[in-house]
Motif scaffolding. Structure first.
Motif, PDB file in Angstrom:
ATOM      1  N   SER A 100       0.784  -1.179   0.132  1.00 56.50           N
ATOM      2  CA  SER A 100       0.000   0.100  -0.039  1.00 56.50           C
ATOM      3  C   SER A 100       0.695   1.166   0.018  1.00 56.50           C
ATOM      4  CB  SER A 100      -1.005  -0.172   1.259  1.00 56.50           C
ATOM      5  OG  SER A 100      -0.239   0.359   2.391  1.00 56.50           O
ATOM      6  N   ALA A 101       0.146   2.286  -0.140  1.00 52.51           N
ATOM      7  CA  ALA A 101       0.735   3.810  -0.425  1.00 52.51           C
ATOM      8  C   ALA A 101       1.254   4.129   1.017  1.00 52.51           C
ATOM      9  CB  ALA A 101       0.056   4.888  -0.864  1.00 52.51           C
ATOM     10  N   GLN A 102       0.643   3.473   1.990  1.00 44.55           N
ATOM     11  CA  GLN A 102       1.098   3.816   3.586  1.00 44.55           C
ATOM     12  C   GLN A 102       2.773   3.823   3.901  1.00 44.55           C
ATOM     13  OE1 GLN A 102      -2.512   1.389   5.250  1.00 44.55           O
ATOM     14  NE2 GLN A 102      -1.907   2.721   6.850  1.00 44.55           N
ATOM     15  N   VAL A 103       3.268   2.702   3.090  1.00 46.79           N
ATOM     16  CA  VAL A 103       4.758   2.196   3.352  1.00 46.79           C
ATOM     17  C   VAL A 103       5.522   2.603   2.034  1.00 46.79           C
ATOM     18  CG1 VAL A 103       4.495   1.169   5.304  1.00 46.79           C
ATOM     19  CG2 VAL A 103       4.092  -0.005   3.330  1.00 46.79           C
ATOM     20  N   ALA A 104       5.064   3.551   1.154  1.00 48.52           N
ATOM     21  CA  ALA A 104       5.653   3.699  -0.152  1.00 48.52           C
ATOM     22  C   ALA A 104       7.317   4.022   0.036  1.00 48.52           C
ATOM     23  CB  ALA A 104       5.057   4.808  -1.122  1.00 48.52           C
ATOM     24  N   ASN A 105       7.520   4.577   0.892  1.00 45.20           N
ATOM     25  CA  ASN A 105       8.901   4.925   1.237  1.00 45.20           C
ATOM     26  C   ASN A 105       9.878   3.978   1.907  1.00 45.20           C
ATOM     27  OD1 ASN A 105       7.201   7.782   0.922  1.00 45.20           O
ATOM     28  ND2 ASN A 105       9.284   8.410   0.332  1.00 45.20           N
ATOM     29  N   VAL A 106       9.357   2.980   2.329  1.00 43.41           N
ATOM     30  CA  VAL A 106      10.066   1.868   2.724  1.00 43.41           C
ATOM     31  C   VAL A 106      10.086   0.550   1.857  1.00 43.41           C
ATOM     32  CG1 VAL A 106       9.996  -0.012   4.579  1.00 43.41           C
ATOM     33  CG2 VAL A 106       8.963   2.389   5.220  1.00 43.41           C
ATOM     34  N   THR A 107      11.473   0.219   1.549  1.00 45.14           N
ATOM     35  CA  THR A 107      11.720  -0.894   0.888  1.00 45.14           C
ATOM     36  C   THR A 107      11.736  -1.996   1.618  1.00 45.14           C
ATOM     37  OG1 THR A 107      13.560   0.312  -0.707  1.00 45.14           O
ATOM     38  CG2 THR A 107      13.525  -2.037  -0.510  1.00 45.14           C
ATOM     39  N   THR A 108      10.657  -2.859   1.504  1.00 43.67           N
ATOM     40  CA  THR A 108      10.340  -3.966   2.193  1.00 43.67           C
ATOM     41  C   THR A 108      11.332  -5.308   1.610  1.00 43.67           C
ATOM     42  OG1 THR A 108       8.386  -4.384   0.960  1.00 43.67           O
ATOM     43  CG2 THR A 108       8.003  -3.496   3.058  1.00 43.67           C
ATOM     44  N   VAL A 109      11.899  -6.012   2.491  1.00 44.29           N
ATOM     45  CA  VAL A 109      12.708  -7.106   2.129  1.00 44.29           C
ATOM     46  C   VAL A 109      12.289  -8.320   2.808  1.00 44.29           C
ATOM     47  CG1 VAL A 109      14.926  -8.170   1.886  1.00 44.29           C
ATOM     48  CG2 VAL A 109      14.607  -5.487   1.762  1.00 44.29           C
ATOM     49  N   ALA A 110      12.003  -9.637   2.028  1.00 46.15           N
ATOM     50  CA  ALA A 110      11.631 -10.787   2.677  1.00 46.15           C
ATOM     51  C   ALA A 110      12.989 -11.255   2.864  1.00 46.15           C
ATOM     52  CB  ALA A 110      10.717 -11.493   1.891  1.00 46.15           C
ATOM     53  N   TRP A 111      13.227 -12.020   4.053  1.00 47.46           N
ATOM     54  CA  TRP A 111      14.371 -12.816   4.384  1.00 47.46           C
ATOM     55  C   TRP A 111      13.805 -14.140   4.760  1.00 47.46           C
ATOM     56  CZ3 TRP A 111      18.493 -15.118   4.092  1.00 47.46           C
ATOM     57  CH2 TRP A 111      19.166 -15.841   5.074  1.00 47.46           C
ATOM     58  N   VAL A 112      14.307 -15.184   3.844  1.00 52.03           N
ATOM     59  CA  VAL A 112      13.757 -16.538   3.654  1.00 52.03           C
ATOM     60  C   VAL A 112      14.904 -17.417   4.216  1.00 52.03           C
ATOM     61  CG1 VAL A 112      12.479 -18.222   2.679  1.00 52.03           C
ATOM     62  CG2 VAL A 112      11.942 -15.869   2.120  1.00 52.03           C
ATOM     63  N   PRO A 113      15.249 -17.468   5.511  1.00 62.29           N
ATOM     64  CA  PRO A 113      16.218 -18.591   5.719  1.00 62.29           C
ATOM     65  C   PRO A 113      15.982 -19.855   5.763  1.00 62.29           C
ATOM     66  CG  PRO A 113      15.381 -17.764   7.880  1.00 62.29           C
ATOM     67  CD  PRO A 113      14.583 -17.223   6.549  1.00 62.29           C
ATOM     68  N   GLN A 114      15.001 -20.310   5.881  1.00 67.31           N
ATOM     69  CA  GLN A 114      14.521 -21.907   5.692  1.00 67.31           C
ATOM     70  C   GLN A 114      13.070 -22.085   4.830  1.00 67.31           C
ATOM     71  OE1 GLN A 114      13.230 -23.579   9.461  1.00 67.31           O
ATOM     72  NE2 GLN A 114      13.007 -21.458  10.212  1.00 67.31           N
ATOM     73  N   THR A 115      13.037 -23.203   4.390  1.00 67.48           N
ATOM     74  CA  THR A 115      11.857 -23.619   3.343  1.00 67.48           C
ATOM     75  C   THR A 115      10.396 -22.943   4.084  1.00 67.48           C
ATOM     76  OG1 THR A 115      13.121 -25.362   2.518  1.00 67.48           O
ATOM     77  CG2 THR A 115      10.537 -25.248   2.387  1.00 67.48           C
ATOM     78  N   VAL A 116       9.727 -22.210   3.215  1.00 68.20           N
ATOM     79  CA  VAL A 116       8.560 -21.692   3.710  1.00 68.20           C
ATOM     80  C   VAL A 116       7.715 -22.071   2.504  1.00 68.20           C
ATOM     81  CG1 VAL A 116       7.084 -19.751   4.047  1.00 68.20           C
ATOM     82  CG2 VAL A 116       9.410 -19.816   4.863  1.00 68.20           C
ATOM     83  N   THR A 117       6.439 -22.662   3.009  1.00 71.49           N
ATOM     84  CA  THR A 117       5.253 -23.144   2.081  1.00 71.49           C
ATOM     85  C   THR A 117       4.090 -22.514   2.573  1.00 71.49           C
ATOM     86  OG1 THR A 117       5.053 -25.239   2.948  1.00 71.49           O
ATOM     87  CG2 THR A 117       6.496 -25.235   1.294  1.00 71.49           C
ATOM     88  N   GLY A 118       2.832 -22.663   1.845  1.00 73.97           N
ATOM     89  CA  GLY A 118       1.643 -22.165   2.412  1.00 73.97           C
ATOM     90  C   GLY A 118       1.329 -20.750   2.338  1.00 73.97           C
TER      91      GLY A 118
END
Length: 270
Positions: free
Chosen positions: A81-99
């Motif tokens: 959303s535009a609420q956090v348009a100035n924040v670069t969101t980064v997903a850190w996936v250190p182990q397997t994620v499903t679902g």
């Protein structure tokens, strides 16, 4: 928010370029408490980034587990959303994620994975129901992360979907570059009917296989992930984040409150 990493040299040359950063572990299941932790941190970073004119990174550690789809969908909508348009969101996936938790990663602007971790199989072996499918596609179609498209999302949702990476010859005058794109089987047939110049086709996912992508493989194909890392510290280094960004308050500490519960009347089975 920019999508490129910031070098330490740039930060030293101009203090205003020193990035703001915060790591948060997105504990599972994703619920209202997790949503509040993440949204509050993101909004705080957004405000600080605007006031100080500095880049800001919110690194969400995506954890395996089972969450209600409407909870992860709500968080994904907030992150795009535009609420956090100035924040670069980064997903850190250190182990397997499903679902369903995968959708939170897909909503981030960038994904960093451990080389051996896998991400995908949103339906855990079964196709998602139509409403949930549309929810996932709506998030990916915003193209917050340019390394994800609707074809990759479809492959993650439906084991029967076949994915191919095609190399297309540019049609723009004077350009000889090849464009690489991941497409479904139906999209590939559509491209063939348009007589576009297809230079090569590689199968990314066979029909009947679970739609999971290994970090190292995805990086080598230049899809899904921007980089791989083997630790939180390595992720921080990728974005030149200060070590203070690694510290986080756990959800347990945040929700631990003293409450007085008054019990009166007859105590029976009910």
């Amino acid at each position: 928010a920019g999508s490129s990493t910031l070098s330490a040299g740039d930060a030293e040359a101009d203090p205003k370029k020193t990035p703001l950063g915060q790591f948060i572990t997105g504990s599972s299941p994703v619920d209202d408490v997790v949503f509040a932790r993440i949204s509050n941190a993101a909004i705080k970073l957004q405000s600080q980034a605007v006031q100080e004119g500095r880049p800001a990174f919110l690194v969400l550690q995506i954890e395996p587990g089972t969450s209600q789809f409407h909870h992860v969908q709500g968080l994904a909508k907030f992150l795009t959303s535009a609420q956090v348009a100035n924040v670069t969101t980064v997903a850190w996936v250190p182990q397997t994620v499903t679902g369903p938790n995968v959708l939170v990663a897909l909503a981030c602007r960038q994904i960093v994975m451990h080389p051996d971790a896998e991400l995908g199989d949103i339906g855990r072996g079964k196709p998602l129901d139509p409403d949930d499918r549309q929810g996932v596609l709506a998030i990916t179609q915003k193209r917050h992360n340019p390394k994800i498209n609707s074809a990759i999302a479809r492959g993650m949702m439906d084991p029967d979907e076949q994915l191919c990476r095609v190399r297309l010859r540019s049609t723009e005058p004077g350009k000889a570059e090849l464009e690489s794109r991941v497409v479904t089987k139906d999209e590939l047939e559509g491209l063939r009917k348009t007589n576009v110049a297809i230079e090569g086709i590689d199968v990314v996912k066979e029909a009947g296989m679970l739609g999971t992508f290994r970090g190292g493989t995805a990086r080598s194909m230049d899809i899904l992930v921007v980089q791989t890392a083997d630790s939180r510290g390595a992720v921080a280094d990728l974005f030149s984040l200060p070590r203070e960004a690694l510290r986080e308050q756990t959800a347990e500490k945040e929700v631990r409150k003293v409450r007085l519960i008054k019990v009166d009347g007859i105590i029976d089975r009910l």
